[in-house]
Structures are given as C-alpha cells and as structure tokens.
Design an enzyme around this catalytic site. Structure first.
Site, PDB file in Angstrom:
ATOM      1  N   LYS A 225       4.333  -4.854  -8.438  1.00 47.38           N
ATOM      2  CA  LYS A 225       5.058  -4.594  -7.196  1.00 47.38           C
ATOM      3  C   LYS A 225       6.112  -5.672  -6.918  1.00 47.38           C
ATOM      4  O   LYS A 225       6.209  -6.658  -7.636  1.00 47.38           O
ATOM      5  CB  LYS A 225       4.054  -4.476  -6.046  1.00 47.38           C
ATOM      6  CG  LYS A 225       2.893  -3.517  -6.352  1.00 47.38           C
ATOM      7  CD  LYS A 225       3.369  -2.157  -6.829  1.00 47.38           C
ATOM      8  CE  LYS A 225       2.290  -1.107  -7.034  1.00 47.38           C
ATOM      9  NZ  LYS A 225       1.108  -1.450  -7.773  1.00 47.38           N
TER      10      LYS A 225
HETATM   11  C1  LIG Z   1       1.803   4.820  -4.707  1.00 44.67           C
HETATM   12  C2  LIG Z   1       0.683   3.852  -4.832  1.00 44.67           C
HETATM   13  N1  LIG Z   1      -0.246   3.794  -3.869  1.00 44.67           N
HETATM   14  C3  LIG Z   1      -1.274   2.930  -3.931  1.00 44.67           C
HETATM   15  C4  LIG Z   1      -1.408   2.068  -4.995  1.00 44.67           C
HETATM   16  C5  LIG Z   1      -2.607   1.184  -5.066  1.00 44.67           C
HETATM   17  O1  LIG Z   1      -2.306  -0.172  -5.118  1.00 44.67           O
HETATM   18  P1  LIG Z   1      -3.288  -1.195  -5.852  1.00 44.67           P
HETATM   19  O2  LIG Z   1      -3.031  -1.134  -7.302  1.00 44.67           O
HETATM   20  O3  LIG Z   1      -2.888  -2.516  -5.254  1.00 44.67           O
HETATM   21  O4  LIG Z   1      -4.682  -0.832  -5.486  1.00 44.67           O
HETATM   22  C6  LIG Z   1      -0.464   2.082  -6.023  1.00 44.67           C
HETATM   23  C7  LIG Z   1      -0.573   1.174  -7.169  1.00 44.67           C
HETATM   24  O5  LIG Z   1       0.189   1.193  -8.095  1.00 44.67           O
HETATM   25  C8  LIG Z   1       0.613   3.001  -5.942  1.00 44.67           C
HETATM   26  O6  LIG Z   1       1.533   3.081  -6.901  1.00 44.67           O
END
Ligand SMILES: Cc1ncc(COP(=O)(O)O)c(C=O)c1O
Length: 441
Positions: A225
C-alpha cells in the site's frame, strides 16, 4: 504563445507517428530500454531515520503496548497516529488496527451487519471484502465493475433488495469510485456506505480524501500500500456510535478511557469482540510514514501526470476510466483494447521493450474462486448461505460476465513514486511505440 498542453499533444502525436514507424522489439527492433523496468514497494522506499527514531522511542521507553506500560506517560504512538490520520482524512475519528481485513471486520461490527443482511460488493476486489461479509454472517452480493475497474453504480442499483444493508465502494488501484453516483443510491435505498480505501490511501475524489464520504471507511497499511508498517489498518468515521462499536469490536468489547474521552462518553453496551489492537511498534512506523504520505502521493502523481500529459490526445487511446483524474493516485497507466488477443499482444510487445505491462492486478475475480462458487464456510450451519436467499444465490462466472470481459481487455504499466523522469519517459516511449501498432492491427 503556444499552449503547453497543445504543444505536448502535438509532440505526442508526431512522436507517436515516428515511434510507430520504429520496429517493435518483439519483431526484432531495438528495445526502448536495455533492462526490464519494475515498480518497487512504495512506502518502504521512504524508510529512513524518521521511522528508526520512532521505533527507538518505543524500545527505549519499553512501551510496546498501546494502552499502558512502564513510566508515567501513556504510550502515544498509536494514539498519535489515530489523531493525525483522522486529520489527514478529514474525519472526526480514526482507529488503528492490525490490518485492512481487521478494519473491514470492525466496519461490519460497527454497522451491525449480520445474519439476514446483504452487502453489495464488486466482483473484482480483494478476498478480505467477501470474507468480512461472510465472517459477519451476512450475504455477499456481487455487482459488476465498469471500465474504471471499480463497482458499476448502475449495477449496484439492480442488486438492491429490502435486505441490502450496505454497499462497499472499493477504490481499486488508486482510482476513486464514482462517488457522485454511488452516494445518492445509498441514500435513496437507505443503505449504509463503506469506502474501502485499502489500495488508494492518500487519493481523493473531487477534493475530498477517500474515506471521508461514507458512513465508515477502511484502509490497509500492508506492504503493497501507499504507506506501510508491513501489516496494519485503519478505520475512520464521523459517527461516534460507529466509532465506539468499531473500537469495542477491536478490543474484546471494551471501550478504553482514551477512546471514551474522544467520543464524549459511552453510548453502546459491551458485546464480545476480537483483539485487533495495533502495537506501538506499528504505530511508531506509521506515524513516520503518515507524515510522508503527501510526498509519496505527490511523487507518484507527478510520474503519472508526465505520462498522461504525453498521451493526451494520443490517437485512438483508450484509458481506464478515471472518475476524477486529479484525485487518482497514479498507481498504474491502464490501456484498453477491443479484444483479449490484442491486449495479450500488447503485453508481449511491451515486455520485449523492457517496459512490462500486466493485466489488472491486486484483486481477484471473487465469484469464480472455487470456494466462493461453492459457498464454503467454516461451519455447515453458517448463517450466510443457509437462508432461502443464501441457498438460491448463484456465484460463478455467470454473475460477472462484464467484469470478466473488461479485465480481459486491459493491461497497464505499474508506476513507482521513485521512478526517475528517464524511467517515466521510457514508459511513455514504449506505449507510444507499441500501442498504435497493436491498436490498429
Ligand atoms: C481492496 C482491499 N481491501 C482490503 C484489503 C485488506 O488489507 P490487509 O491486507 O491489510 O488485510 C486489501 C488488501 O490488499 C485490499 O486490496
């Protein structure tokens, strides 16, 4: 005096013509670059003594836990991150949690989404969106995407039922959703709106930070990110009750004194929650990273703008749809083709130029995942798919043909905030060289 945009456009057209006359590397010509261009992780490239100093504070004060520790002063890294994050996203409250997935679970809990409820999400997004809905016991309902790769507002409306409790607007790969069309739909049908900004931290829509327009919004701070602590997430909202429920859910159902003070007293009875608390180590890195967010965003946008300007009025160019070009992060430059075989030829030709282009990435086509199609859950009596509606809903390719078509026709070059202007120009040169040859064939 000649207008800068017109000059760039004229240059783009003439250089497109001359580039198109060059022999493509895939046909034996000289490649645009000698070595393959590759985007790196963003936030980690910005790690320096600021992150080190923040981490050293936690180590030297021996206070790795957010709520208390040795010494008189309360630990302040996660609390500081929450305060600055809320200010940056222009929301009243922010909650630091362990991941974006955890943040989605907090959002579900905050909105009291559960058995019998339906939540509309895009067919193309990350597993976490679907999982959070199922883990809450609710029913995921897929909507198609449009050529922005984000949920298609027109399709949302066709998926609404009296059970629809919420809509997930997921801003994918730096590109804001069409919020001017989505917000009125949520209002019209009295549904809650969730913005998932995991892939677009720091982007905006018509001047408003992503995450500031919904009832409750989430971010991921994982390594892929904009800014990162390896793992991490955040929830934001303007509603004190939603914040209280999210805070309670992330901390076993309790509301700690600092959060109680922030929301001005308790309004919600305790309920069983999880432990999704952010550690002070994570908070420390994120405090330093957050203070660099605008530099990362400025750098990535500058690179994207350089390419978009060069491509402006480029003959026949078909870009990914950008509902607000000024607010988009600039994560990637995606180009569309009439058919998949042209897209695949474009990718092969770009690879030969050492400027690889990839299909839409960072998400999965959820309805076609075997466990989704089979509606698999942890327990056979899981409520999501045990109602009449849950049993009758069909997933699989048949529920997202337009999404599959769009994803098969686009490819893009991923950008990096630290790409030099030379590297950015190589991307532009490769597109100018390859795109017209493929698009007119
Ligand atoms: C659209 C979206 N939502 C939620 C998440 C979840 O994030 P995390 O990987 O920090 O749990 C991601 C992770 O890539 C994502 O791309």
């Amino acid at each position: 005096m000649i207008d800068r945009r017109k000059f760039l456009a004229a240059t783009a057209v003439s250089s497109a013509i001359s580039k198109a006359e060059e022999k493509l590397a895939v046909s034996g010509g000289a490649p645009v670059r000698a070595t393959a261009l590759k985007a790196d992780f963003w936030g980690t490239q910005y790690y320096d003594e600021k992150e080190q100093q923040q981490l050293m504070d936690v180590l030297s004060t021996r206070r790795p836990f957010r709520w208390y520790g040795p010494g008189g002063e309360p630990p302040a890294k996660v609390a500081g991150f929450e305060k600055e994050f809320a200010a940056r996203m222009q929301t009243r409250y922010a909650l630091g949690v362990t991941s974006g997935t955890a943040a989605l679970q907090c959002a579900m809990a905050a909105l009291q989404i559960g058995p019998g409820d339906e939540v509309i999400l895009p067919a193309w997004t990350w597993h976490s969106c679907f999982n959070a809905i199922v883990l809450a016991g609710a029913l995921p309902v897929f909507a198609e995407i449009d050529e922005s790769f984000n949920i298609d507002p027109a399709d949302i409306e066709s998926k609404i039922t009296p059970q629809t409790k919420a809509i997930m607007a997921v801003h994918l790969q730096g590109n804001p959703c069409d919020m001017d069309r989505i917000i009125p739909i949520a209002r019209k049908y009295n549904c809650r709106l969730i913005e998932d900004c995991a892939q677009s931290v720091g982007a905006s829509y018509k001047g408003r930070p992503l995450g500031s327009m919904a009832d409750i919004s989430i971010y991921s701070l994982q390594i892929n990110k904009t800014i990162t602590s390896g793992e991490g997430g955040a929830v934001v909202t303007n509603d004190p009750v939603l914040f209280e429920r999210a805070s309670r859910f992330h901390d076993l159902g309790s509301l700690r004194a600092p959060h109680e003070k922030i929301v001005g007293g308790r309004r919600v009875d305790p309920f069983p929650g999880a432990n999704l608390r952010m550690s002070e180590f994570t908070g420390a890195v994120l405090l330093a990273q957050l203070r660099k967010l605008d530099s990362v965003v400025t750098a990535i946008r500058k690179n994207a703008d350089r390419i978009y300007e060069g491509l402006h009025e480029f003959p026949g160019l078909h870009l990914r749809r950008l509902p607000d070009p000024a607010g988009e992060l600039g994560s990637a430059i995606y180009l569309g083709f009439r058919a998949k075989d042209l897209r695949d030829r474009f990718m092969a030709a770009m690879k030969a130029e050492n400027v690889p282009a990839v299909p839409p990435t960072g998400s999965v086509l959820l309805p076609t995942q075997p466990h989704v199609e089979k509606k698999q859950t942890l327990h056979p009596a899981w409520p999501s798919f045990n109602s009449e509606r849950g049993r009758s809903i069909q997933y699989g390719a048949a529920c997202c043909p337009r999404t599959m078509d769009i994803l098969s026709r686009f490819a893009g070059v991923l950008l990096d905030p630290k790409f030099t202007s030379r590297e950015t120009d190589d991307i532009l040169a490769a597109i100018q060289k390859v795109y017209p040859v493929i698009a007119r064939s």
